[in-house]
Design a protein around this motif. Structure first.
Motif, PDB file in Angstrom:
ATOM      1  N   SER A 242      17.240  20.488  12.296  1.00 20.56           N
ATOM      2  CA  SER A 242      16.703  21.215  13.450  1.00 20.56           C
ATOM      3  C   SER A 242      15.360  21.838  13.107  1.00 20.56           C
ATOM      4  N   LEU A 243      15.146  22.182  11.845  1.00 23.02           N
ATOM      5  CA  LEU A 243      13.863  22.707  11.404  1.00 23.02           C
ATOM      6  C   LEU A 243      12.861  21.587  11.133  1.00 23.02           C
ATOM      7  N   PHE A 244      13.324  20.548  10.441  1.00 23.84           N
ATOM      8  CA  PHE A 244      12.402  19.502  10.004  1.00 23.84           C
ATOM      9  C   PHE A 244      11.761  18.756  11.170  1.00 23.84           C
ATOM     10  N   ASP A 245      12.546  18.357  12.158  1.00 25.11           N
ATOM     11  CA  ASP A 245      11.992  17.521  13.226  1.00 25.11           C
ATOM     12  C   ASP A 245      11.068  18.293  14.163  1.00 25.11           C
ATOM     13  N   GLN A 246      11.094  19.605  14.120  1.00 20.33           N
ATOM     14  CA  GLN A 246      10.192  20.373  14.971  1.00 20.33           C
ATOM     15  C   GLN A 246       8.757  20.393  14.443  1.00 20.33           C
ATOM     16  N   LYS A 247       8.519  19.819  13.274  1.00 18.86           N
ATOM     17  CA  LYS A 247       7.136  19.707  12.812  1.00 18.86           C
ATOM     18  C   LYS A 247       6.344  18.772  13.722  1.00 18.86           C
ATOM     19  N   ALA A 248       7.042  17.883  14.442  1.00 22.04           N
ATOM     20  CA  ALA A 248       6.356  16.974  15.356  1.00 22.04           C
ATOM     21  C   ALA A 248       6.340  17.495  16.790  1.00 22.04           C
ATOM     22  N   SER A 249       6.905  18.678  17.018  1.00 23.62           N
ATOM     23  CA  SER A 249       6.864  19.262  18.360  1.00 23.62           C
ATOM     24  C   SER A 249       6.354  20.697  18.284  1.00 23.62           C
ATOM     25  N   THR A 250       7.182  21.613  17.797  1.00 24.47           N
ATOM     26  CA  THR A 250       6.802  23.029  17.746  1.00 24.47           C
ATOM     27  C   THR A 250       5.566  23.254  16.876  1.00 24.47           C
ATOM     28  N   TRP A 251       5.503  22.587  15.727  1.00 23.35           N
ATOM     29  CA  TRP A 251       4.356  22.789  14.838  1.00 23.35           C
ATOM     30  C   TRP A 251       3.085  22.171  15.416  1.00 23.35           C
ATOM     31  N   VAL A 252       3.214  21.062  16.142  1.00 28.06           N
ATOM     32  CA  VAL A 252       2.042  20.465  16.798  1.00 28.06           C
ATOM     33  C   VAL A 252       1.535  21.385  17.902  1.00 28.06           C
ATOM     34  N   LEU A 253       2.460  21.969  18.660  1.00 32.12           N
ATOM     35  CA  LEU A 253       2.057  22.915  19.703  1.00 32.12           C
ATOM     36  C   LEU A 253       1.363  24.125  19.091  1.00 32.12           C
ATOM     37  N   GLN A 254       1.862  24.602  17.958  1.00 39.62           N
ATOM     38  CA  GLN A 254       1.194  25.713  17.284  1.00 39.62           C
ATOM     39  C   GLN A 254      -0.195  25.293  16.794  1.00 39.62           C
TER      40      GLN A 254
ATOM     41  N   ILE B  44      17.559  23.007   1.671  1.00 37.44           N
ATOM     42  CA  ILE B  44      17.786  23.769   2.904  1.00 37.44           C
ATOM     43  C   ILE B  44      17.157  25.154   2.797  1.00 37.44           C
ATOM     44  N   VAL B  45      17.282  25.770   1.614  1.00 39.66           N
ATOM     45  CA  VAL B  45      16.667  27.089   1.402  1.00 39.66           C
ATOM     46  C   VAL B  45      15.148  27.006   1.580  1.00 39.66           C
ATOM     47  N   LEU B  46      14.522  25.987   1.014  1.00 37.21           N
ATOM     48  CA  LEU B  46      13.068  25.851   1.110  1.00 37.21           C
ATOM     49  C   LEU B  46      12.617  25.645   2.552  1.00 37.21           C
ATOM     50  N   SER B  47      13.426  24.948   3.345  1.00 34.83           N
ATOM     51  CA  SER B  47      13.070  24.763   4.755  1.00 34.83           C
ATOM     52  C   SER B  47      13.092  26.097   5.494  1.00 34.83           C
ATOM     53  N   ALA B  48      14.041  26.957   5.146  1.00 34.49           N
ATOM     54  CA  ALA B  48      14.088  28.281   5.767  1.00 34.49           C
ATOM     55  C   ALA B  48      12.842  29.088   5.413  1.00 34.49           C
ATOM     56  N   VAL B  49      12.402  28.991   4.151  1.00 36.05           N
ATOM     57  CA  VAL B  49      11.181  29.688   3.732  1.00 36.05           C
ATOM     58  C   VAL B  49       9.982  29.186   4.526  1.00 36.05           C
TER      59      VAL B  49
ATOM     60  N   GLU C 142      12.549  18.526   2.307  1.00 33.60           N
ATOM     61  CA  GLU C 142      12.896  17.184   2.785  1.00 33.60           C
ATOM     62  C   GLU C 142      13.233  16.251   1.629  1.00 33.60           C
ATOM     63  N   VAL C 143      12.413  16.262   0.588  1.00 33.70           N
ATOM     64  CA  VAL C 143      12.647  15.396  -0.568  1.00 33.70           C
ATOM     65  C   VAL C 143      14.014  15.689  -1.189  1.00 33.70           C
ATOM     66  N   LEU C 144      14.354  16.959  -1.286  1.00 30.32           N
ATOM     67  CA  LEU C 144      15.609  17.343  -1.920  1.00 30.32           C
ATOM     68  C   LEU C 144      16.819  17.080  -1.034  1.00 30.32           C
ATOM     69  N   VAL C 145      16.617  17.080   0.280  1.00 27.70           N
ATOM     70  CA  VAL C 145      17.739  16.857   1.197  1.00 27.70           C
ATOM     71  C   VAL C 145      17.834  15.391   1.614  1.00 27.70           C
ATOM     72  N   SER C 146      16.761  14.858   2.158  1.00 29.69           N
ATOM     73  CA  SER C 146      16.832  13.548   2.794  1.00 29.69           C
ATOM     74  C   SER C 146      16.910  12.406   1.787  1.00 29.69           C
ATOM     75  N   ALA C 147      15.990  12.366   0.820  1.00 28.50           N
ATOM     76  CA  ALA C 147      16.021  11.296  -0.172  1.00 28.50           C
ATOM     77  C   ALA C 147      17.317  11.332  -0.970  1.00 28.50           C
TER      78      ALA C 147
ATOM     79  N   SER D  16      23.836  13.533  11.669  1.00 32.72           N
ATOM     80  CA  SER D  16      23.500  14.924  11.390  1.00 32.72           C
ATOM     81  C   SER D  16      22.118  15.275  11.937  1.00 32.72           C
ATOM     82  N   VAL D  17      21.220  14.275  12.022  1.00 35.98           N
ATOM     83  CA  VAL D  17      19.897  14.510  12.612  1.00 35.98           C
ATOM     84  C   VAL D  17      20.027  14.723  14.118  1.00 35.98           C
ATOM     85  N   THR D  18      20.890  13.938  14.762  1.00 31.98           N
ATOM     86  CA  THR D  18      21.145  14.130  16.189  1.00 31.98           C
ATOM     87  C   THR D  18      21.624  15.546  16.471  1.00 31.98           C
ATOM     88  N   VAL D  19      22.581  16.019  15.675  1.00 30.68           N
ATOM     89  CA  VAL D  19      23.119  17.357  15.903  1.00 30.68           C
ATOM     90  C   VAL D  19      22.040  18.409  15.639  1.00 30.68           C
ATOM     91  N   GLY D  20      21.211  18.183  14.626  1.00 30.47           N
ATOM     92  CA  GLY D  20      20.112  19.110  14.366  1.00 30.47           C
ATOM     93  C   GLY D  20      19.174  19.240  15.553  1.00 30.47           C
TER      94      GLY D  20
END
Length: 518
Positions: free
Chosen positions: A316-328, A383-388, A422-427, A452-456
């Motif tokens: 839910s955090l990662f995929d918003q880089k292409a929406s929320t972060w672009v808007l920012q 996951i911790v790093l994504s929160a940071v 992402e590297v630590l979670v996805s790969a 799990s990406v759908t639910v995110g």
């Protein structure tokens, strides 16, 4: 006989791997090429019929609905591959459908119905092949060369990001200077190339047959466990499953406020969670009706599903880089030559650096310090790093809301934290999911990983719907910060709690090994 005569032959990389990795690089260029210009295109073209104030929210809804579809259809692809077509034919035929979807985007740039049809076809094609390609990579290895699998999964993920990097850098440029038809057409050409490369390796692949009609398959064992009776005991697992079904039906009452896709996904999550928890409560009752290895395999899958569930906040955090972060980024100070959407190229560029850096520097240092970077430990840290990263993005948003002219370069900081996460979670998750999957359920369990990406992304739609509520907006206003910044800190806290739960569960989880014998 000398020592050299008895030495084991060198372990070699399967010759068919370059075909799959090359296919993945081209396919990822095509996917990220269209995905990373989707939000800017919606804002500046397709959604122009909406009032200006409503376009950002609508663009986020369309984007995350599309991503939900992409990561939901792996369930269909995994089922087709495991039960009917096999992984190779599933990937080949759905890739052709994928190409048709790209053609629709290029042709129907001014038609809402035509463009959305193209998105639906891409979601079906891209989602359907997802669990099959990664599982197909694993099928090319056995126990004699399985040590190379980790390297290849990293290379596989590295190649994904090569395609993503060039797509993220180039497609916003083509959109700005040559229009949507060209910008969406180029990814379509790359998808055709990806399909041709994959087809070219057909004579070299290890093709494991589908397991059609297995009387001891996953769903059959689950159903037996749920309905089996034990003397003097009730069926609490069946009660849990029935309650989940009732909640799933109730979820459709939310269609007017959430939309069809979000309501359907919420219902599906209720069903999946209820069946999984209920079956796990009564799984031992299935012994005697199914072989022990089938029951143990289902137990392994159910344990892994909880791991996947705890990963959903990361997505839910990662995929918003292409929406929320672009808007920012659209509101930040940037040079004239830089399109805000091009900032997304930072993510794959850093992935290309972080994967070898972790393997050559970080992980060896940890091992010398007596800390083994297991898959679950890496994922917890990610996951911790994504929160940071989202705490930093929220701080940037507070400065913007306060009237400061914030340089777009500041987004490099949260991108760095999110990418390492992402590297630590996805790969890591790709190889973890394959290794934990029983042979007859490789594609299915890999599809649960992508689910799990759908639910995110479902959490994102639910949060977006929440901030449209007057009572919620009033509560946010009482905090003294804007709704955008509030959501950013909310998602950061969401991921932090998930990391805590994930870490606690990981301490008790016992990994299994389901690579095929040599």
């Amino acid at each position: 006989m000398t020592a050299s005569d008895t030495a084991a032959p060198p372990v070699r990389l399967p010759r068919q791997i370059p075909y799959i990795v090359g296919n993945e690089g081209c396919e990822r260029f095509s996917f990220y090429g269209m995905r990373n210009i989707l939000t800017p295109f919606l804002l500046t073209s397709l959604l122009m019929y909406l009032p200006e104030a409503e376009r950002p929210g609508a663009a986020k809804d369309v984007f995350h609905t599309f991503v939900i579809g992409v990561y939901f259809f792996p369930l269909l692809g995994g089922w087709l591959a495991d039960r009917w077509l096999g992984k190779y034919r599933t990937v080949l035929w759905l890739s052709l459908l994928y190409c048709v979807g790209h053609a629709f985007l290029a042709i129907f740039e001014h038609s809402v119905a035509g463009f959305y049809t193209g998105l639906a076809l891409i979601a079906l094609g891209a989602g359907g092949i997802k669990p099959c390609v990664s599982a197909f990579v694993g099928d090319q290895f056995d126990e004699s060369n399985r040590k190379l699998a980790k390297v290849v999964f990293d290379a596989f993920y590295w190649m994904i990001n090569v395609g993503s990097f060039f797509a993220s850098l180039l497609m916003p440029y083509f959109l700005r200077h040559y229009g949507a038809a060209v910008a969406f057409g180029i990814p379509g050409v790359l998808m055709f190339v990806a399909t041709a490369v994959f087809w070219s390796g057909r004579r070299h692949y290890v093709m494991l047959p589908p397991t059609q009609g297995d009387p001891h398959g996953f769903l059959k064992v689950v159903c037996t466990a749920l309905f089996a009776q034990a003397p003097g005991q009730g069926r609490p697992g069946l009660v849990v499953a029935c309650v989940a079904l009732v909640l799933a039906v109730a979820a459709f009452a939310l269609v007017p406020s959430l939309g069809v896709v979000a309501s359907f996904c919420l219902a599906f999550v209720c069903v999946l969670g209820g069946l999984g928890i209920g079956a796990r409560m009564q799984l031992e009752r299935a012994r005697g009706r199914h072989p022990d290895d089938a029951i143990d395999a289902v137990g392994a899958v159910l344990r892994v599903l909880l791991v996947f569930a705890l990963v959903t906040p990361f997505w839910s955090l990662f995929d918003q880089k292409a929406s929320t972060w672009v808007l920012q980024a659209n509101t930040m100070a940037a040079p004239e030559w830089l399109h805000p959407a091009q900032m997304q190229a930072v993510n794959p560029a850093l992935v290309l650096l972080f994967i070898p850096f972790n393997n050559l520097v970080v992980f060896p240092l940890l091992r010398r310090a007596g800390i083994e970077p297991t898959a679950l430990r890496r994922m917890t840290t990610g996951i911790v790093l994504s929160a940071v990263a989202w705490v930093i993005v929220g701080a940037i948003q507070l400065a913007i809301d306060g009237g400061d002219a914030v340089s777009i370069a500041w987004q490099l900081v949260p991108y760095s934290f999110l990418t390492m996460g992402e590297v630590l979670v996805s790969a890591t998750g790709l190889e973890f999911a394959y290794s934990q999957a029983p042979p007859s359920m490789k594609g299915t369990l890999m599809s649960f990983w992508t689910l799990s990406v759908t639910v995110g992304n479902l959490w994102v739609l639910l949060a977006n719907a929440g901030v449209r509520n007057d009572a919620v907006l009033s509560g946010i206003a009482s905090t003294g910060i804007g709704s955008a910044a509030f959501q950013m800190f909310f998602f950061a806290a969401f991921a932090a709690l998930a990391a805590l739960a994930f870490g606690l569960y990981a301490r008790r989880y016992r990994e299994v090994d389901y690579y095929r014998p040599a």
